[in-house]
Scaffold this active site. Structure first.
Site, PDB file in Angstrom:
ATOM      1  N   HIS A   5       2.360   3.464  -9.057  1.00 40.86           N
ATOM      2  CA  HIS A   5       2.186   2.026  -9.302  1.00 40.86           C
ATOM      3  C   HIS A   5       3.384   1.461 -10.063  1.00 40.86           C
ATOM      4  O   HIS A   5       3.810   0.333  -9.826  1.00 40.86           O
ATOM      5  CB  HIS A   5       0.890   1.762 -10.074  1.00 40.86           C
ATOM      6  CG  HIS A   5      -0.334   2.142  -9.290  1.00 40.86           C
ATOM      7  ND1 HIS A   5      -0.490   1.794  -7.972  1.00 40.86           N
ATOM      8  CD2 HIS A   5      -1.452   2.844  -9.633  1.00 40.86           C
ATOM      9  CE1 HIS A   5      -1.658   2.261  -7.528  1.00 40.86           C
ATOM     10  NE2 HIS A   5      -2.252   2.910  -8.512  1.00 40.86           N
TER      11      HIS A   5
ATOM     12  N   LEU B 195      10.757 -20.294  -5.204  1.00 38.74           N
ATOM     13  CA  LEU B 195       9.793 -19.404  -4.553  1.00 38.74           C
ATOM     14  C   LEU B 195       8.444 -19.415  -5.277  1.00 38.74           C
ATOM     15  O   LEU B 195       8.391 -19.330  -6.501  1.00 38.74           O
ATOM     16  CB  LEU B 195      10.360 -17.973  -4.560  1.00 38.74           C
ATOM     17  CG  LEU B 195       9.434 -16.853  -4.092  1.00 38.74           C
ATOM     18  CD1 LEU B 195       9.244 -16.891  -2.585  1.00 38.74           C
ATOM     19  CD2 LEU B 195       9.982 -15.487  -4.513  1.00 38.74           C
TER      20      LEU B 195
ATOM     21  N   ASP C  39       0.822  -1.213   0.000  1.00 36.71           N
ATOM     22  CA  ASP C  39       0.000   0.000   0.000  1.00 36.71           C
ATOM     23  C   ASP C  39       0.861   1.272   0.000  1.00 36.71           C
ATOM     24  O   ASP C  39       1.986   1.257   0.492  1.00 36.71           O
ATOM     25  CB  ASP C  39      -0.922  -0.025   1.230  1.00 36.71           C
ATOM     26  CG  ASP C  39      -2.117   0.899   1.068  1.00 36.71           C
ATOM     27  OD1 ASP C  39      -2.344   1.406  -0.059  1.00 36.71           O
ATOM     28  OD2 ASP C  39      -2.827   1.115   2.066  1.00 36.71           O
TER      29      ASP C  39
HETATM   30  C1  IPE Z   1      -5.490  -2.751  -0.317  1.00 40.38           C
HETATM   31  O1  IPE Z   1      -5.143  -1.409  -0.427  1.00 40.38           O
HETATM   32  C2  IPE Z   1      -5.446  -3.422  -1.652  1.00 40.38           C
HETATM   33  C3  IPE Z   1      -4.125  -3.559  -2.261  1.00 40.38           C
HETATM   34  C4  IPE Z   1      -2.984  -3.208  -1.734  1.00 40.38           C
HETATM   35  C5  IPE Z   1      -4.147  -4.164  -3.566  1.00 40.38           C
HETATM   36  P1  IPE Z   1      -6.233  -0.265  -0.610  1.00 40.38           P
HETATM   37  O2  IPE Z   1      -5.461   0.995  -0.696  1.00 40.38           O
HETATM   38  O3  IPE Z   1      -7.141  -0.598  -1.719  1.00 40.38           O
HETATM   39  O4  IPE Z   1      -7.038  -0.363   0.763  1.00 40.38           O
HETATM   40  P2  IPE Z   1      -7.916   0.721   1.514  1.00 40.38           P
HETATM   41  O5  IPE Z   1      -8.929   1.236   0.530  1.00 40.38           O
HETATM   42  O6  IPE Z   1      -6.995   1.799   1.974  1.00 40.38           O
HETATM   43  O7  IPE Z   1      -8.516  -0.019   2.666  1.00 40.38           O
HETATM   44  C1  IPE Z   2      -1.528   0.243  -3.346  1.00 35.34           C
HETATM   45  O1  IPE Z   2      -1.293   1.605  -3.388  1.00 35.34           O
HETATM   46  C2  IPE Z   2      -1.649  -0.358  -4.713  1.00 35.34           C
HETATM   47  C3  IPE Z   2      -2.993  -0.827  -5.065  1.00 35.34           C
HETATM   48  C4  IPE Z   2      -4.054  -0.749  -4.330  1.00 35.34           C
HETATM   49  C5  IPE Z   2      -3.137  -1.410  -6.362  1.00 35.34           C
HETATM   50  P1  IPE Z   2      -2.504   2.620  -3.407  1.00 35.34           P
HETATM   51  O2  IPE Z   2      -2.859   2.918  -4.809  1.00 35.34           O
HETATM   52  O3  IPE Z   2      -3.616   2.135  -2.555  1.00 35.34           O
HETATM   53  O4  IPE Z   2      -1.821   3.888  -2.745  1.00 35.34           O
HETATM   54  P2  IPE Z   2      -2.491   4.903  -1.748  1.00 35.34           P
HETATM   55  O5  IPE Z   2      -3.029   4.112  -0.603  1.00 35.34           O
HETATM   56  O6  IPE Z   2      -3.555   5.622  -2.496  1.00 35.34           O
HETATM   57  O7  IPE Z   2      -1.365   5.795  -1.332  1.00 35.34           O
HETATM   58 MG    MG Z   3      -4.078   2.384  -0.622  1.00 41.82          MG
END
Ligand code: IPE
Ligand code: IPE
Ligand code: MG
Length: 247
Positions: A44, A138, A27
């Site tokens: 990303h 892995l 995240d």
């Molecule tokens: C969880 O992260 C999903 C992934 C890392 C793929 P999100 O950013 O979507 O989660 P919330 O919305 O903060 O709970």
């Molecule tokens: C996690 O990073 C990646 C995915 C959910 C695919 P985010 O896109 O949720 O990044 P934040 O949480 O908005 O910073």
């Molecule tokens: Mg996120």
């Protein structure tokens, strides 16, 4: 990827209790990009680069399963441009890394309902899974269109239909049978769950499988969570005492 890097074992592994299975909620890509005045998809992209770093580091450590939350069942709520950017990134990642992953005996797998992914993404995933299916190194498990509640719902449906057609009896239902109907059927439960970016929640990740896992949270955004940060998490894990309800 540099091949020697994969097999160049550090001394650390001798003293560390290395988790067999690490599950990561990757995240913070969006906030990483925002801090740099970049569009979210650049975050990303940087996150994708870090997947390579952490995969190599886990392989070097001797981790057997690395499960990465890459796209949740809830992430479809994001702008279309971001969703398609993520799907394209996955195609790009697999196409550019497959050869080297395969050479390093990595087995690519998925959890989640990948039948609903765009055709091109599904195709490259199917190919990668097929090519690496006999690899014994892995296990790189990508959680894609994954949500625990969806996974459990589908398991309940599958068990229900077996009850209905008589291939299962009510008394056959136990914890092992439920686990066998989840996407993680032949995988051990995660020993260590890591979530980056400072959020303290599971966001529908592996609710059944994480019942007795150790949790590690860090404020570091995913693109910055490099090998040293992983080693720190494994060190913390090493010093935890797991009791599984016993004394
Ligand atoms: C969880 O992260 C999903 C992934 C890392 C793929 P999100 O950013 O979507 O989660 P919330 O919305 O903060 O709970
Ligand atoms: C996690 O990073 C990646 C995915 C959910 C695919 P985010 O896109 O949720 O990044 P934040 O949480 O908005 O910073
Ligand atoms: Mg996120």
């Amino acid at each position: 990827m540099i091949k020697s890097f994969f097999k160049d074992k550090t001394k650390e592994e001798d003293v560390l209790n290395v988790p067999e299975h690490i599950a990561i909620i990757m995240d913070g890509n969006g906030r990483w990009a925002k801090k740099r005045n970049m569009p979210r998809n650049m975050g990303h992209k940087a996150g994708g680069e870090n997947v390579k770093t952490i995969t190599k580091a886990c392989d070097k450590l001797g981790v057997k399963y690395l499960t990465l939350y890459a796209f949740s069942t809830e992430n479809w709520k994001r702008p279309e441009e971001e969703v398609s950017g993520l799907m394209d990134l996955l195609v790009f990642f697999l196409k550019s890394e497959l050869k080297e992953l395969h050479e390093n005996h990595v087995r690519i797998r998925t959890i989640g309902d990948i039948s609903h992914l765009p055709k091109k993404t599904k195709q490259v995933l199917d190919d990668s899974i097929e090519v690496t299916k006999n690899n014994t190194g892995l296990n790189l498990v990508l959680a894609l269109n994954y949500g625990s509640r969806n996974e459990i719902t589908l398991a309940v449906k599958a068990i229900g239909s077996k009850l209905k057609d008589g291939s299962l009896d009510l008394d056959d239902i136990n914890e092992d049978l439920i686990a066998e109907h989840l996407d993680t059927a032949d995988m051990p439960d995660p020993d260590l769950m890591i979530r980056t970016s400072g959020e303290l929640r599971l966001s529908n990740y592996m609710l059944w499988q994480l019942a007795y896992s150790e949790f590690y949270f860090t404020d570091v955004y995913w693109p910055d969570f490099g090998e040293e940060a992983l080693m720190e998490a494994v060190k913390v894990y090493s010093n935890r005492q797991r009791r599984f309800g016993a004394v």
